[in-house]
Motif scaffolding. Structure first.
Motif, mmCIF file in Angstrom:
data_model
loop_
_atom_site.group_PDB
_atom_site.id
_atom_site.type_symbol
_atom_site.label_atom_id
_atom_site.label_comp_id
_atom_site.label_asym_id
_atom_site.label_seq_id
_atom_site.Cartn_x
_atom_site.Cartn_y
_atom_site.Cartn_z
ATOM 1 N N GLU A 93 -10.747 -1.080 -21.466
ATOM 2 C CA GLU A 93 -9.742 -2.040 -21.935
ATOM 3 C C GLU A 93 -10.275 -3.223 -22.727
ATOM 4 O O GLU A 93 -9.526 -3.859 -23.466
ATOM 5 C CB GLU A 93 -8.943 -2.567 -20.735
ATOM 6 C CG GLU A 93 -8.161 -1.494 -20.002
ATOM 7 C CD GLU A 93 -7.385 -2.056 -18.822
ATOM 8 O OE1 GLU A 93 -6.924 -3.211 -18.899
ATOM 9 O OE2 GLU A 93 -7.257 -1.326 -17.810
ATOM 10 N N SER A 94 -11.517 -3.523 -22.580
ATOM 11 C CA SER A 94 -12.065 -4.694 -23.271
ATOM 12 C C SER A 94 -12.289 -4.382 -24.751
ATOM 13 O O SER A 94 -12.740 -3.289 -25.094
ATOM 14 C CB SER A 94 -13.403 -5.091 -22.641
ATOM 15 O OG SER A 94 -14.102 -5.981 -23.490
ATOM 16 N N PRO A 95 -12.024 -5.349 -25.623
ATOM 17 C CA PRO A 95 -12.343 -5.131 -27.036
ATOM 18 C C PRO A 95 -13.846 -4.975 -27.279
ATOM 19 O O PRO A 95 -14.256 -4.461 -28.315
ATOM 20 C CB PRO A 95 -11.799 -6.379 -27.740
ATOM 21 C CG PRO A 95 -11.621 -7.394 -26.677
ATOM 22 C CD PRO A 95 -11.419 -6.657 -25.384
ATOM 23 N N TYR A 96 -14.667 -5.387 -26.313
ATOM 24 C CA TYR A 96 -16.123 -5.302 -26.435
ATOM 25 C C TYR A 96 -16.662 -4.011 -25.834
ATOM 26 O O TYR A 96 -17.850 -3.730 -25.937
ATOM 27 C CB TYR A 96 -16.784 -6.510 -25.764
ATOM 28 C CG TYR A 96 -16.141 -7.798 -26.203
ATOM 29 C CD1 TYR A 96 -16.331 -8.294 -27.486
ATOM 30 C CD2 TYR A 96 -15.294 -8.498 -25.347
ATOM 31 C CE1 TYR A 96 -15.710 -9.462 -27.907
ATOM 32 C CE2 TYR A 96 -14.670 -9.665 -25.758
ATOM 33 C CZ TYR A 96 -14.878 -10.133 -27.046
ATOM 34 O OH TYR A 96 -14.259 -11.278 -27.461
ATOM 35 N N LYS A 97 -15.786 -3.240 -25.156
ATOM 36 C CA LYS A 97 -16.156 -1.975 -24.497
ATOM 37 C C LYS A 97 -17.246 -2.174 -23.454
ATOM 38 O O LYS A 97 -18.016 -1.271 -23.164
ATOM 39 C CB LYS A 97 -16.573 -0.908 -25.524
ATOM 40 C CG LYS A 97 -15.496 -0.610 -26.536
ATOM 41 C CD LYS A 97 -14.247 -0.093 -25.871
ATOM 42 C CE LYS A 97 -13.143 0.200 -26.875
ATOM 43 N NZ LYS A 97 -11.822 0.160 -26.245
ATOM 44 N N SER A 98 -17.296 -3.366 -22.913
ATOM 45 C CA SER A 98 -18.295 -3.727 -21.913
ATOM 46 C C SER A 98 -17.834 -5.003 -21.222
ATOM 47 O O SER A 98 -16.957 -5.700 -21.723
ATOM 48 C CB SER A 98 -19.638 -3.984 -22.588
ATOM 49 O OG SER A 98 -20.597 -4.448 -21.661
ATOM 50 N N THR A 99 -18.456 -5.299 -20.092
ATOM 51 C CA THR A 99 -18.236 -6.601 -19.479
ATOM 52 C C THR A 99 -18.963 -7.657 -20.321
ATOM 53 O O THR A 99 -19.851 -7.335 -21.115
ATOM 54 C CB THR A 99 -18.778 -6.633 -18.033
ATOM 55 O OG1 THR A 99 -20.129 -6.170 -18.037
ATOM 56 C CG2 THR A 99 -17.934 -5.766 -17.098
ATOM 57 N N ILE A 100 -18.547 -8.898 -20.137
ATOM 58 C CA ILE A 100 -19.174 -10.018 -20.834
ATOM 59 C C ILE A 100 -19.534 -11.106 -19.825
ATOM 60 O O ILE A 100 -18.933 -11.193 -18.752
ATOM 61 C CB ILE A 100 -18.269 -10.600 -21.939
ATOM 62 C CG1 ILE A 100 -16.956 -11.142 -21.355
ATOM 63 C CG2 ILE A 100 -18.018 -9.570 -23.032
ATOM 64 C CD1 ILE A 100 -16.080 -11.897 -22.347
#
Length: 155
Positions: free
Chosen positions: A56-63
């Motif tokens: 779901e994140s636009p970064y495709k990863s945690t931040i």
């Protein structure tokens, strides 16, 4: 680069307007992010849920939390400079902080520091440090701002 050694107000003043140094790179791991989430009770999914963030994140990863990025500043600052001959150091304030872009889990960050201001306040050395927290391989910084420190030098 070697750590800058400062022993007096005059030492500091001689670096006004100059880059003081750059820290080593620090990897921002998921473990570090999870520990920060536990310490601050901020468990928003974008930081700690790796499976959901991948989907779901636009970064495709945690931040990383923005404040986690900021909290790395003291250890990176200590890699850049060593101030000797002081009784005490006080973190006085932060100004004009801007989060430029998120730190994606696994990114490496470092701090670049410039002495942008200095004042002698009745024997107390007040410094303003322009700091830039860079992300390896990125043009835009993760965080930029000004940190103010009070150094109480021994007489």
């Amino acid at each position: 680069m070697d750590k800058l050694i400062i022993t007096s107000y005059e030492d500091f003043e001689s670096h006004l307007g100059q880059e003081i140094g750059t820290s080593d790179w620090v990897e921002v791991t998921q473990e570090r992010i999870n520990l920060f989430a536990d310490a601050t009770d901020d468990h928003q999914w974008i930081h700690v849920d790796t499976e959901r963030a991948a989907k779901e994140s636009p970064y495709k990863s945690t931040i990383a939390h923005g404040y986690l990025t900021l909290s790395l500043l003291p250890s990176m600052w200590n890699q850049i400079i060593e101030v000797k001959n002081i009784k005490m150091l006080v973190n006085y304030g932060m100004n004009d902080m801007r989060f430029g872009q998120p730190v994606i889990t696994g990114n490496r960050v470092r701090t670049k520091a410039i002495l942008s201001g200095i004042q002698n306040l009745r024997g107390i050395c007040k410094t303003e440090i322009h700091f830039i927290i860079e992300i390896e391989g990125q043009r835009k910084p993760a965080l930029e701002g000004f940190a103010t420190f009070l150094y109480y030098f021994n007489q």
